[in-house]
Write an enzyme that holds these catalytic residues in place. Sequence first.
Site, PDB file in Angstrom:
ATOM      1  N   ARG A 106       0.839  -1.194   0.000  1.00  0.00           N
ATOM      2  CA  ARG A 106       0.000   0.000   0.000  1.00  0.00           C
ATOM      3  C   ARG A 106       0.877   1.248   0.000  1.00  0.00           C
ATOM      4  O   ARG A 106       1.703   1.434   0.896  1.00  0.00           O
ATOM      5  CB  ARG A 106      -0.899   0.000   1.234  1.00  0.00           C
ATOM      6  CG  ARG A 106      -1.909   1.128   1.179  1.00  0.00           C
ATOM      7  CD  ARG A 106      -3.215   0.737   1.795  1.00  0.00           C
ATOM      8  NE  ARG A 106      -3.158   0.652   3.229  1.00  0.00           N
ATOM      9  CZ  ARG A 106      -4.038   1.240   4.023  1.00  0.00           C
ATOM     10  NH1 ARG A 106      -5.005   1.960   3.526  1.00  0.00           N
ATOM     11  NH2 ARG A 106      -3.958   1.091   5.311  1.00  0.00           N
ATOM     12  N   ASP A 202      -3.768  -9.896  12.443  1.00  0.00           N
ATOM     13  CA  ASP A 202      -3.069  -9.859  11.158  1.00  0.00           C
ATOM     14  C   ASP A 202      -2.779 -11.290  10.716  1.00  0.00           C
ATOM     15  O   ASP A 202      -1.997 -12.009  11.359  1.00  0.00           O
ATOM     16  CB  ASP A 202      -1.762  -9.068  11.306  1.00  0.00           C
ATOM     17  CG  ASP A 202      -1.070  -8.893   9.964  1.00  0.00           C
ATOM     18  OD1 ASP A 202      -1.000  -7.747   9.487  1.00  0.00           O
ATOM     19  OD2 ASP A 202      -0.626  -9.915   9.390  1.00  0.00           O
ATOM     20  N   ASP A 205       0.951 -12.204  10.050  1.00  0.00           N
ATOM     21  CA  ASP A 205       1.722 -12.332  11.300  1.00  0.00           C
ATOM     22  C   ASP A 205       1.356 -13.619  12.035  1.00  0.00           C
ATOM     23  O   ASP A 205       2.222 -14.282  12.614  1.00  0.00           O
ATOM     24  CB  ASP A 205       1.456 -11.130  12.222  1.00  0.00           C
ATOM     25  CG  ASP A 205       2.197  -9.885  11.754  1.00  0.00           C
ATOM     26  OD1 ASP A 205       3.130 -10.014  10.930  1.00  0.00           O
ATOM     27  OD2 ASP A 205       1.836  -8.784  12.205  1.00  0.00           O
TER      28      ASP A 205
HETATM   29  N1  URA Z   1      -5.547  -8.084   7.053  1.00  0.00           N
HETATM   30  C1  URA Z   1      -5.375  -8.874   8.134  1.00  0.00           C
HETATM   31  O1  URA Z   1      -4.455  -9.683   8.172  1.00  0.00           O
HETATM   32  N2  URA Z   1      -6.248  -8.770   9.158  1.00  0.00           N
HETATM   33  C2  URA Z   1      -7.279  -7.909   9.141  1.00  0.00           C
HETATM   34  O2  URA Z   1      -8.055  -7.870  10.100  1.00  0.00           O
HETATM   35  C3  URA Z   1      -7.444  -7.087   7.998  1.00  0.00           C
HETATM   36  C4  URA Z   1      -6.553  -7.200   6.975  1.00  0.00           C
END
Ligand code: URA
Length: 211
Positions: A106, A202, A205
């Site tokens: 992004r 995430d 992660d």
């Molecule tokens: N990407 C992610 O990994 N988690 C989210 O909640 C939104 C986008």
Amino acid sequence: MTNAKAILVDHPLIQHKLTIMRKADTPSSLFRQLLQEISQLLTFEVCRDLKTEPVLIETPLETMEGQKLAGKKLCLVSILRAGNGLLDGMLDVIPSARVGHIGLYRDHETLKPVEYYLNLPDAIEDRLTLVVDPMLATGYSAIAAVDRLKKAGARQIKFVCLLAAPEGIDAFYDHHPDVPIYTAAIDRQLNDHGYIMPGLGDAGDRIYGTK
Ligand code: URA
């Protein structure tokens, strides 16, 4: 079950596994394993309408007419990096699929996705193309990935995710009304940081144990 727009694949096994994935204290090893199992289950539903054609085979007892998948091998396209977590389970079920990758980041100023990597199989115009990313949040990456695949010639595309936000579904279908979304859950909303609520955090992660 189909809501107005997205196809919700809420099988009890999927709901059970997804609930464990959502828990904050689920370790990466278990998170990855459950994601792989759910993506195998999602694939059954996503592939429900694949065409087959008759093939004559010999069983140990006689000749019979079986069925085999018709047409060119499928194409799976993972949106890096979290898409790879869904990809693994899909490849378990469709091992002969061709695989493409698309990397997007992004831009901090425009907030728009910028492509930094693209590698696609040949003859994408003749293959059913499944674009995979666990989280459909704002929808910007998914929209950009499908824009790029259409530019590359893909004509039959489905989008597969684990969790979707209503905002992401709306944005995606505004741009790509011809591309069905398959998801294991539709959550409440996005928060101010673009995370899906209640979500699972995430996905990248959690898959790879980074922060
Ligand atoms: N990407 C992610 O990994 N988690 C989210 O909640 C939104 C986008």
